[in-house]
Design a protein around this motif. Structure first.
Motif, PDB file in Angstrom:
ATOM      1  N   ALA A 154       0.854  -1.099  -0.017  1.00 43.36           N
ATOM      2  CA  ALA A 154      -0.092   0.124  -0.046  1.00 43.36           C
ATOM      3  C   ALA A 154       1.029   1.204  -0.092  1.00 43.36           C
ATOM      4  CB  ALA A 154      -0.991   0.087   1.294  1.00 43.36           C
ATOM      5  N   VAL A 155       0.245   2.137  -0.434  1.00 40.50           N
ATOM      6  CA  VAL A 155       1.033   3.454  -0.742  1.00 40.50           C
ATOM      7  C   VAL A 155       0.129   4.841  -0.602  1.00 40.50           C
ATOM      8  CG1 VAL A 155       0.887   3.674  -3.120  1.00 40.50           C
ATOM      9  CG2 VAL A 155       2.631   4.928  -2.035  1.00 40.50           C
ATOM     10  N   ILE A 156       0.615   5.850   0.036  1.00 36.37           N
ATOM     11  CA  ILE A 156      -0.247   7.103   0.408  1.00 36.37           C
ATOM     12  C   ILE A 156       0.687   8.263  -0.350  1.00 36.37           C
ATOM     13  CG2 ILE A 156      -0.660   9.022   1.946  1.00 36.37           C
ATOM     14  CD1 ILE A 156      -0.599   6.734   4.238  1.00 36.37           C
ATOM     15  N   PHE A 157      -0.010   8.845  -1.456  1.00 36.95           N
ATOM     16  CA  PHE A 157       0.412   9.870  -1.993  1.00 36.95           C
ATOM     17  C   PHE A 157      -0.793  10.949  -2.316  1.00 36.95           C
ATOM     18  CE2 PHE A 157      -1.332   6.614  -4.583  1.00 36.95           C
ATOM     19  CZ  PHE A 157      -2.180   7.257  -5.554  1.00 36.95           C
ATOM     20  N   GLY A 158      -0.159  12.223  -2.409  1.00 37.28           N
ATOM     21  CA  GLY A 158      -0.956  13.173  -2.593  1.00 37.28           C
ATOM     22  C   GLY A 158      -0.404  14.421  -3.502  1.00 37.28           C
ATOM     23  N   LYS A 159       0.482  14.881  -3.425  1.00 35.99           N
ATOM     24  CA  LYS A 159       1.067  15.865  -4.346  1.00 35.99           C
ATOM     25  C   LYS A 159       1.198  15.488  -5.858  1.00 35.99           C
ATOM     26  CE  LYS A 159       4.580  19.508  -4.523  1.00 35.99           C
ATOM     27  NZ  LYS A 159       5.616  20.318  -3.652  1.00 35.99           N
ATOM     28  N   ALA A 160       1.537  14.032  -5.951  1.00 42.36           N
ATOM     29  CA  ALA A 160       1.505  13.568  -7.212  1.00 42.36           C
ATOM     30  C   ALA A 160       0.049  13.679  -7.955  1.00 42.36           C
ATOM     31  CB  ALA A 160       1.928  12.037  -7.209  1.00 42.36           C
ATOM     32  N   ILE A 161      -1.025  13.525  -7.317  1.00 42.51           N
ATOM     33  CA  ILE A 161      -2.387  13.721  -7.761  1.00 42.51           C
ATOM     34  C   ILE A 161      -2.658  15.326  -8.139  1.00 42.51           C
ATOM     35  CG2 ILE A 161      -4.934  13.623  -7.044  1.00 42.51           C
ATOM     36  CD1 ILE A 161      -4.026  10.599  -7.939  1.00 42.51           C
ATOM     37  N   TYR A 162      -2.384  16.085  -6.959  1.00 39.70           N
ATOM     38  CA  TYR A 162      -2.559  17.395  -6.780  1.00 39.70           C
ATOM     39  C   TYR A 162      -2.000  18.291  -8.062  1.00 39.70           C
ATOM     40  CZ  TYR A 162      -3.768  16.581  -1.992  1.00 39.70           C
ATOM     41  OH  TYR A 162      -4.304  15.970  -0.875  1.00 39.70           O
ATOM     42  N   GLU A 163      -0.673  17.728  -8.409  1.00 42.69           N
ATOM     43  CA  GLU A 163      -0.073  18.121  -9.563  1.00 42.69           C
ATOM     44  C   GLU A 163      -0.047  17.356 -10.940  1.00 42.69           C
ATOM     45  OE1 GLU A 163       3.933  19.308  -8.717  1.00 42.69           O
ATOM     46  OE2 GLU A 163       3.425  20.436  -6.872  1.00 42.69           O
ATOM     47  N   GLY A 164      -1.082  16.485 -10.918  1.00 44.04           N
ATOM     48  CA  GLY A 164      -1.590  15.953 -12.273  1.00 44.04           C
ATOM     49  C   GLY A 164      -0.363  14.870 -12.772  1.00 44.04           C
ATOM     50  N   LYS A 165       0.427  14.436 -11.677  1.00 46.56           N
ATOM     51  CA  LYS A 165       1.391  13.534 -12.188  1.00 46.56           C
ATOM     52  C   LYS A 165       0.830  12.155 -12.273  1.00 46.56           C
ATOM     53  CE  LYS A 165       5.068  16.496 -10.956  1.00 46.56           C
ATOM     54  NZ  LYS A 165       5.643  16.772 -12.037  1.00 46.56           N
ATOM     55  N   ILE A 166      -0.052  12.023 -11.473  1.00 45.64           N
ATOM     56  CA  ILE A 166      -0.847  10.551 -11.332  1.00 45.64           C
ATOM     57  C   ILE A 166      -2.054  10.964 -11.714  1.00 45.64           C
ATOM     58  CG2 ILE A 166      -1.405   8.926  -9.955  1.00 45.64           C
ATOM     59  CD1 ILE A 166       1.170   8.890  -8.432  1.00 45.64           C
ATOM     60  N   GLN A 167      -2.606  10.124 -12.517  1.00 44.13           N
ATOM     61  CA  GLN A 167      -4.195  10.327 -12.912  1.00 44.13           C
ATOM     62  C   GLN A 167      -4.981   9.166 -12.217  1.00 44.13           C
ATOM     63  OE1 GLN A 167      -5.415  13.032 -14.686  1.00 44.13           O
ATOM     64  NE2 GLN A 167      -3.288  13.508 -14.460  1.00 44.13           N
ATOM     65  N   LEU A 168      -6.165   9.398 -11.659  1.00 43.85           N
ATOM     66  CA  LEU A 168      -6.967   8.488 -10.692  1.00 43.85           C
ATOM     67  C   LEU A 168      -7.131   7.187 -12.015  1.00 43.85           C
ATOM     68  CD1 LEU A 168      -9.421  10.518  -8.946  1.00 43.85           C
ATOM     69  CD2 LEU A 168      -7.406   9.211  -7.939  1.00 43.85           C
ATOM     70  N   LYS A 169      -7.345   7.567 -13.081  1.00 41.02           N
ATOM     71  CA  LYS A 169      -7.682   6.396 -13.859  1.00 41.02           C
ATOM     72  C   LYS A 169      -6.448   5.343 -14.165  1.00 41.02           C
ATOM     73  CE  LYS A 169      -6.788   9.223 -18.183  1.00 41.02           C
ATOM     74  NZ  LYS A 169      -5.311   8.726 -18.709  1.00 41.02           N
ATOM     75  N   ASP A 170      -5.386   5.817 -13.990  1.00 36.01           N
ATOM     76  CA  ASP A 170      -4.067   4.971 -14.078  1.00 36.01           C
ATOM     77  C   ASP A 170      -4.099   4.229 -12.783  1.00 36.01           C
ATOM     78  OD1 ASP A 170      -3.336   6.600 -16.327  1.00 36.01           O
ATOM     79  OD2 ASP A 170      -2.277   7.776 -15.211  1.00 36.01           O
ATOM     80  N   LEU A 171      -4.657   4.305 -11.940  1.00 34.12           N
ATOM     81  CA  LEU A 171      -4.799   3.652 -10.513  1.00 34.12           C
ATOM     82  C   LEU A 171      -5.422   2.251 -10.756  1.00 34.12           C
ATOM     83  CD1 LEU A 171      -4.719   6.370  -7.932  1.00 34.12           C
ATOM     84  CD2 LEU A 171      -2.724   4.986  -8.790  1.00 34.12           C
ATOM     85  N   LEU A 172      -6.308   2.238 -11.410  1.00 31.47           N
ATOM     86  CA  LEU A 172      -7.156   1.188 -11.744  1.00 31.47           C
ATOM     87  C   LEU A 172      -6.309  -0.284 -11.972  1.00 31.47           C
ATOM     88  CD1 LEU A 172      -9.714   2.436 -14.271  1.00 31.47           C
ATOM     89  CD2 LEU A 172     -10.146   2.041 -11.668  1.00 31.47           C
ATOM     90  N   ARG A 173      -5.132  -0.101 -12.242  1.00 24.29           N
ATOM     91  CA  ARG A 173      -4.699  -1.494 -12.524  1.00 24.29           C
ATOM     92  C   ARG A 173      -4.018  -2.006 -11.241  1.00 24.29           C
ATOM     93  NH1 ARG A 173       1.018   1.116 -15.179  1.00 24.29           N
ATOM     94  NH2 ARG A 173      -0.463   2.676 -15.658  1.00 24.29           N
ATOM     95  N   PHE A 174      -4.156  -1.291 -10.302  1.00 26.34           N
ATOM     96  CA  PHE A 174      -3.896  -1.834  -8.924  1.00 26.34           C
ATOM     97  C   PHE A 174      -5.110  -2.413  -8.209  1.00 26.34           C
ATOM     98  CE2 PHE A 174      -0.522   1.223 -10.146  1.00 26.34           C
ATOM     99  CZ  PHE A 174       0.481   0.559 -10.001  1.00 26.34           C
ATOM    100  N   THR A 175      -6.285  -2.336  -8.470  1.00 27.56           N
ATOM    101  CA  THR A 175      -7.343  -2.620  -7.854  1.00 27.56           C
ATOM    102  C   THR A 175      -7.560  -4.439  -7.864  1.00 27.56           C
ATOM    103  OG1 THR A 175      -8.904  -2.357  -9.646  1.00 27.56           O
ATOM    104  CG2 THR A 175      -8.579  -0.697  -8.119  1.00 27.56           C
TER     105      THR A 175
END
Length: 175
Positions: A154-175
């Motif tokens: 598991a991982v916690i991240f925030g700034k990468a989301i806020y700054e658009g470096k990670i898109q929520l759709k990209d996280l689907l592969r981890f579900t």
């Protein structure tokens, strides 16, 4: 009030950390709707009390917060670095029943320079059955993949989301 509002607005389990220093704080947060609490400073300042919480509520309700600076435990919102070594601190509470830890390398938090993968591997190697939640430094989906490949669940991240470096759709592969 904030915990109650969040619990009434979202329908996923969530944990709350920060400022939980008494049994009353813990009860209030859990009654307000949090599934778990994360505790750091109280575990350092009052280990007997924290150990009693583990006995009273069980490890399924408590996540150990292990914020570290140069492998030393940091407390009080990272204002104070203690002399306690990170891995023995975690191991001590693992031996008392803790099964999950949020480990934040505070030198990396918010810096988007990559997570402390070697540190998390070292913890994993020392305490193989501990559920490690990595925090700090995640800058891309590749960082999350590297953590996953290293056996960090598991991982916690925030700034990468806020700054658009990670898109929520990209996280689907981890579900």
């Amino acid at each position: 009030d904030v915990v109650e509002k969040v619990a009434s607005e979202i329908f996923i389990p969530f944990s709350v950390g920060g400022g939980i220093s008494t049994l009353q704080d813990m009860r209030a947060v859990l009654l307000a709707g949090a599934e778990k609490i994360s505790v750091n400073s109280a575990a350092v300042k009052n280990p007997e009390m924290f150990t009693s919480w583990i006995s009273k509520f069980g490890s399924e309700k408590i996540i150990l917060g292990a914020d570290a600076k140069e492998k030393k435990i940091a407390i009080s919102g990272w204002e104070e670095t203690t002399s306690q070594e990170l891995i023995p601190f975690i191991k001590g509470y693992y031996d008392k029943g803790i099964t999950k830890v949020i480990c934040t390398d505070i030198a990396r938090d918010g810096m988007l320079q990559g997570p402390a993968i070697d540190l998390y591997k070292e913890i994993r190697d020392e305490i193989p059955f501990l559920y490690i939640i990595a925090s700090g430094g995640v800058s891309s989906i590749e960082d999350i993949e590297k953590l996953s490949e290293a056996g960090i669940p598991a991982v916690i991240f925030g700034k990468a989301i806020y700054e658009g470096k990670i898109q929520l759709k990209d996280l689907l592969r981890f579900t």
